[in-house]
Design a protein around this motif. Structure first.
Motif, PDB file in Angstrom:
ATOM      1  N   VAL A 284       0.881  -1.375   0.005  1.00  0.00           N
ATOM      2  CA  VAL A 284       0.748   0.052   0.178  1.00  0.00           C
ATOM      3  C   VAL A 284       0.621   1.179  -0.260  1.00  0.00           C
ATOM      4  N   ALA A 285       1.903   1.119   0.841  1.00  0.00           N
ATOM      5  CA  ALA A 285       2.573   2.525   0.509  1.00  0.00           C
ATOM      6  C   ALA A 285       3.603   2.777  -0.416  1.00  0.00           C
ATOM      7  N   ALA A 286       3.634   2.049  -1.259  1.00  0.00           N
ATOM      8  CA  ALA A 286       4.639   1.883  -2.858  1.00  0.00           C
ATOM      9  C   ALA A 286       3.300   2.546  -3.567  1.00  0.00           C
ATOM     10  N   GLN A 287       2.594   2.538  -3.511  1.00  0.00           N
ATOM     11  CA  GLN A 287       1.188   2.370  -4.605  1.00  0.00           C
ATOM     12  C   GLN A 287       0.211   3.388  -4.367  1.00  0.00           C
ATOM     13  N   ALA A 288       0.329   4.337  -3.028  1.00  0.00           N
ATOM     14  CA  ALA A 288      -0.720   4.546  -2.179  1.00  0.00           C
ATOM     15  C   ALA A 288      -0.713   6.065  -2.802  1.00  0.00           C
ATOM     16  N   GLY A 289      -0.068   6.310  -3.274  1.00  0.00           N
ATOM     17  CA  GLY A 289       0.312   7.890  -3.665  1.00  0.00           C
ATOM     18  C   GLY A 289       0.101   9.654  -2.541  1.00  0.00           C
ATOM     19  N   CYS A 290       0.195   8.157  -0.787  1.00  0.00           N
ATOM     20  CA  CYS A 290       0.034   9.155  -0.281  1.00  0.00           C
ATOM     21  C   CYS A 290       1.418   8.838   1.502  1.00  0.00           C
ATOM     22  N   ALA A 291       1.213   9.478   2.126  1.00  0.00           N
ATOM     23  CA  ALA A 291       2.082   8.497   3.104  1.00  0.00           C
ATOM     24  C   ALA A 291       1.518   7.567   4.172  1.00  0.00           C
ATOM     25  N   VAL A 292       2.107   6.365   4.073  1.00  0.00           N
ATOM     26  CA  VAL A 292       1.742   5.132   4.934  1.00  0.00           C
ATOM     27  C   VAL A 292       2.365   5.051   6.125  1.00  0.00           C
ATOM     28  N   VAL A 293       2.351   5.476   7.506  1.00  0.00           N
ATOM     29  CA  VAL A 293       3.061   4.844   8.467  1.00  0.00           C
ATOM     30  C   VAL A 293       2.548   2.985   8.949  1.00  0.00           C
ATOM     31  N   ALA A 294       2.609   2.202   9.441  1.00  0.00           N
ATOM     32  CA  ALA A 294       2.659   1.403  10.423  1.00  0.00           C
ATOM     33  C   ALA A 294       2.863   2.165  11.724  1.00  0.00           C
ATOM     34  N   LEU A 295       1.776   1.974  12.715  1.00  0.00           N
ATOM     35  CA  LEU A 295       1.401   2.496  14.214  1.00  0.00           C
ATOM     36  C   LEU A 295       1.372   1.170  15.385  1.00  0.00           C
ATOM     37  N   PRO A 296       2.144   0.693  15.777  1.00  0.00           N
ATOM     38  CA  PRO A 296       1.821  -0.397  16.400  1.00  0.00           C
ATOM     39  C   PRO A 296       1.208   0.054  18.078  1.00  0.00           C
ATOM     40  N   HIS A 297      -0.040   0.025  18.532  1.00  0.00           N
ATOM     41  CA  HIS A 297      -0.493   0.183  19.183  1.00  0.00           C
ATOM     42  C   HIS A 297      -2.078  -0.728  19.886  1.00  0.00           C
ATOM     43  N   ALA A 298      -1.685  -0.486  21.402  1.00  0.00           N
ATOM     44  CA  ALA A 298      -2.361  -1.369  21.873  1.00  0.00           C
ATOM     45  C   ALA A 298      -4.156  -1.023  22.346  1.00  0.00           C
ATOM     46  N   LEU A 299      -4.793  -1.175  22.131  1.00  0.00           N
ATOM     47  CA  LEU A 299      -6.268  -1.188  22.333  1.00  0.00           C
ATOM     48  C   LEU A 299      -6.673  -0.464  24.219  1.00  0.00           C
ATOM     49  N   GLN A 300      -6.970   0.447  24.338  1.00  0.00           N
ATOM     50  CA  GLN A 300      -7.343   1.293  25.621  1.00  0.00           C
ATOM     51  C   GLN A 300      -8.574   1.490  25.742  1.00  0.00           C
ATOM     52  N   ALA A 301      -8.522   1.255  27.556  1.00  0.00           N
ATOM     53  CA  ALA A 301     -10.546   1.650  27.269  1.00  0.00           C
ATOM     54  C   ALA A 301     -10.692   2.863  27.538  1.00  0.00           C
ATOM     55  N   SER A 302      -9.293   3.927  28.151  1.00  0.00           N
ATOM     56  CA  SER A 302      -9.209   5.171  27.713  1.00  0.00           C
ATOM     57  C   SER A 302      -9.749   6.245  26.905  1.00  0.00           C
ATOM     58  N   ALA A 303      -9.236   5.327  25.903  1.00  0.00           N
ATOM     59  CA  ALA A 303      -9.443   6.396  24.140  1.00  0.00           C
ATOM     60  C   ALA A 303     -11.172   5.086  23.910  1.00  0.00           C
ATOM     61  N   LEU A 304     -11.441   4.257  24.329  1.00  0.00           N
ATOM     62  CA  LEU A 304     -12.478   3.637  24.434  1.00  0.00           C
ATOM     63  C   LEU A 304     -14.263   4.512  25.091  1.00  0.00           C
ATOM     64  N   GLY A 305     -13.676   4.720  26.516  1.00  0.00           N
ATOM     65  CA  GLY A 305     -14.179   5.722  26.854  1.00  0.00           C
ATOM     66  C   GLY A 305     -14.599   7.354  26.441  1.00  0.00           C
ATOM     67  N   LEU A 306     -13.189   8.013  26.382  1.00  0.00           N
ATOM     68  CA  LEU A 306     -13.153   8.778  25.843  1.00  0.00           C
ATOM     69  C   LEU A 306     -14.474   9.432  24.212  1.00  0.00           C
ATOM     70  N   PHE A 307     -14.298   8.115  23.414  1.00  0.00           N
ATOM     71  CA  PHE A 307     -15.305   7.677  22.693  1.00  0.00           C
ATOM     72  C   PHE A 307     -16.565   7.664  23.064  1.00  0.00           C
ATOM     73  N   ALA A 308     -16.591   7.131  23.991  1.00  0.00           N
ATOM     74  CA  ALA A 308     -18.487   6.848  23.963  1.00  0.00           C
ATOM     75  C   ALA A 308     -18.675   7.716  24.903  1.00  0.00           C
ATOM     76  N   TRP A 309     -18.581   8.554  25.637  1.00  0.00           N
ATOM     77  CA  TRP A 309     -18.885   9.645  26.460  1.00  0.00           C
ATOM     78  C   TRP A 309     -19.941  10.147  25.773  1.00  0.00           C
ATOM     79  N   PRO A 310     -19.744  10.571  24.571  1.00  0.00           N
ATOM     80  CA  PRO A 310     -21.301  11.793  23.867  1.00  0.00           C
ATOM     81  C   PRO A 310     -22.010  10.956  24.013  1.00  0.00           C
ATOM     82  N   ARG A 311     -22.099   9.504  23.268  1.00  0.00           N
ATOM     83  CA  ARG A 311     -23.133   9.254  23.323  1.00  0.00           C
ATOM     84  C   ARG A 311     -23.810   8.625  24.848  1.00  0.00           C
ATOM     85  N   LEU A 312     -23.059   8.303  25.318  1.00  0.00           N
ATOM     86  CA  LEU A 312     -23.599   8.061  26.737  1.00  0.00           C
ATOM     87  C   LEU A 312     -24.600  10.018  27.245  1.00  0.00           C
ATOM     88  N   ALA A 313     -23.829  10.183  27.340  1.00  0.00           N
ATOM     89  CA  ALA A 313     -24.260  12.090  27.770  1.00  0.00           C
ATOM     90  C   ALA A 313     -25.751  12.542  27.195  1.00  0.00           C
TER      91      ALA A 313
END
Length: 346
Positions: A284-313
């Motif tokens: 994909v990086a070779a053919q996309a025509g834009c910057a492509v990044v691989a970011l190792p990342h672990a799922l975090q409940a804090s992110a889930l909660g920040l995303f959920a809060w507007p829906r709960l509210a």
């Protein structure tokens, strides 16, 4: 839908539990009005059923809270590990029913992508060498727990920086106030051709060269929550074919029926369990025509909660009894059973 018991409770303090067990990470957090009070992350791929309740008890104890102090629970609905997703959803449903509090499901892929988007922004600020938030991200990366990566440290700093603004402005860019109606009504959408739009492609290894994946578009800068929208649906896909699909969509953005918009991204971030997918990401990086990044990342409940809060509210609730995980595939045991049965019919 609103459950007769869990949907009846009003959110007053905005204090709620967020959890996800869809990956090897067992992650829980407690938030209040979209601000992260505390988080506990452990890696125990086959021990979530043993560790989840003790971890919840530990985190609540550290915060001086009891289960009755919680006013809602948000849970990663999957996809991901079949057993893991089932454990998290069952636990969240039990909490919601027993305490009579609202339940909200969040796509585990979307939670992973949202946390990665915040981490990516923190890294960009660090490279620019400017803001206080960038310094906090660098400090968190350097002072993290043993084995923590710089990306994970930046993610944690970004979540902490974003949490203050998330109480007033959700990840969709609209204000989140209790009783204000559906959060979806206030959605701020990255515009087609927006030079700041980034595609976040979350990856969870589903084995046999497959991944649970989707695509989300994030736009905006600074520490406020990004404007956010879904571009491709959650699913399990062969990574080679998925790379081809992404390249086809970049070449002809309106060619795929389930594409949410026709915007070409400024860059693409493959985030999550990226290690096993170097070849398709490189293609994909070779053919996309834009910057492509691989970011190792672990799922975090804090992110889930920040995303959920507007829906709960905004009053969004699940029917506790009808709420089910999104597995995105049949469990392996059922696949084998169906194959055996089909072979017997032949």
């Amino acid at each position: 839908m609103t459950d007769s018991r869990s949907g009846s409770a009003d959110i007053q303090t905005g204090r709620f539990l967020a959890l996800d067990t869809s990956t090897a990470s067992l992650t829980i957090a407690v938030l209040e009005q979209g601000r992260v009070l505390g988080e506990l992350n452990t890696v125990a791929e086959r021990n979530h059923s043993i560790g989840l309740l003790p971890n919840i008890r530990q985190l609540l104890g550290e915060l001086g809270l009891k289960p009755r102090d919680l006013e809602a629970v948000a849970v990663g609905q999957g996809p991901g590990s079949y057993t893991g997703v089932r454990i998290g959803v069952s636990t969240a449903k039990t909490f919601a029913w027993a305490l009579g509090i609202p339940l909200l499901g969040v796509s585990s892929l979307e939670a992973l992508a949202y946390g990665a988007a915040l981490a990516d922004r923190a890294a960009a600020r660090a490279e620019a060498g400017g803001s206080v938030a960038a310094s906090a991200a660098q400090a968190a990366a350097g002072a993290g727990s043993t084995g923590a990566s710089a990306a994970e440290g930046s993610a944690r700093a970004a979540l902490e920086a974003a949490s203050a603004g998330a109480a007033a402005e959700g990840p969709h860019g609209g204000r989140a106030e209790s009783g204000s109606g559906s959060a979806a009504g206030a959605l701020a959408v990255p515009h087609a051709g927006d030079s700041g739009t980034t595609w976040i492609v979350p990856l969870m290894d589903a084995r046999r060269t497959q991944a649970f994946t989707a695509v989300f578009a994030a736009a905006g800068t600074g520490t406020t929550p990004p404007a956010w929208r879904r571009v491709r649906a959650d699913g399990i896909r062969l990574m080679g074919d998925w790379a081809d699909e992404l390249l086809a969509q970049l070449a002809a953005p309106d060619a795929l029926a389930d594409a949410a918009d026709a915007a070409r991204p400024r860059r693409i971030v493959f985030a999550g369990e990226t290690a096993g997918f170097a070849e398709p990401i490189a293609r994909v990086a070779a053919q996309a025509g834009c910057a492509v990044v691989a970011l190792p990342h672990a799922l975090q409940a804090s992110a889930l909660g920040l995303f959920a809060w507007p829906r709960l509210a905004g009053g969004e609730r699940e029917d506790v009894h009808g709420f089910v995980p999104n597995y995105a595939q049949l469990p392996e045991a059922e696949v084998k059973l169906l194959a055996k049965a089909q072979k017997g019919d032949d």
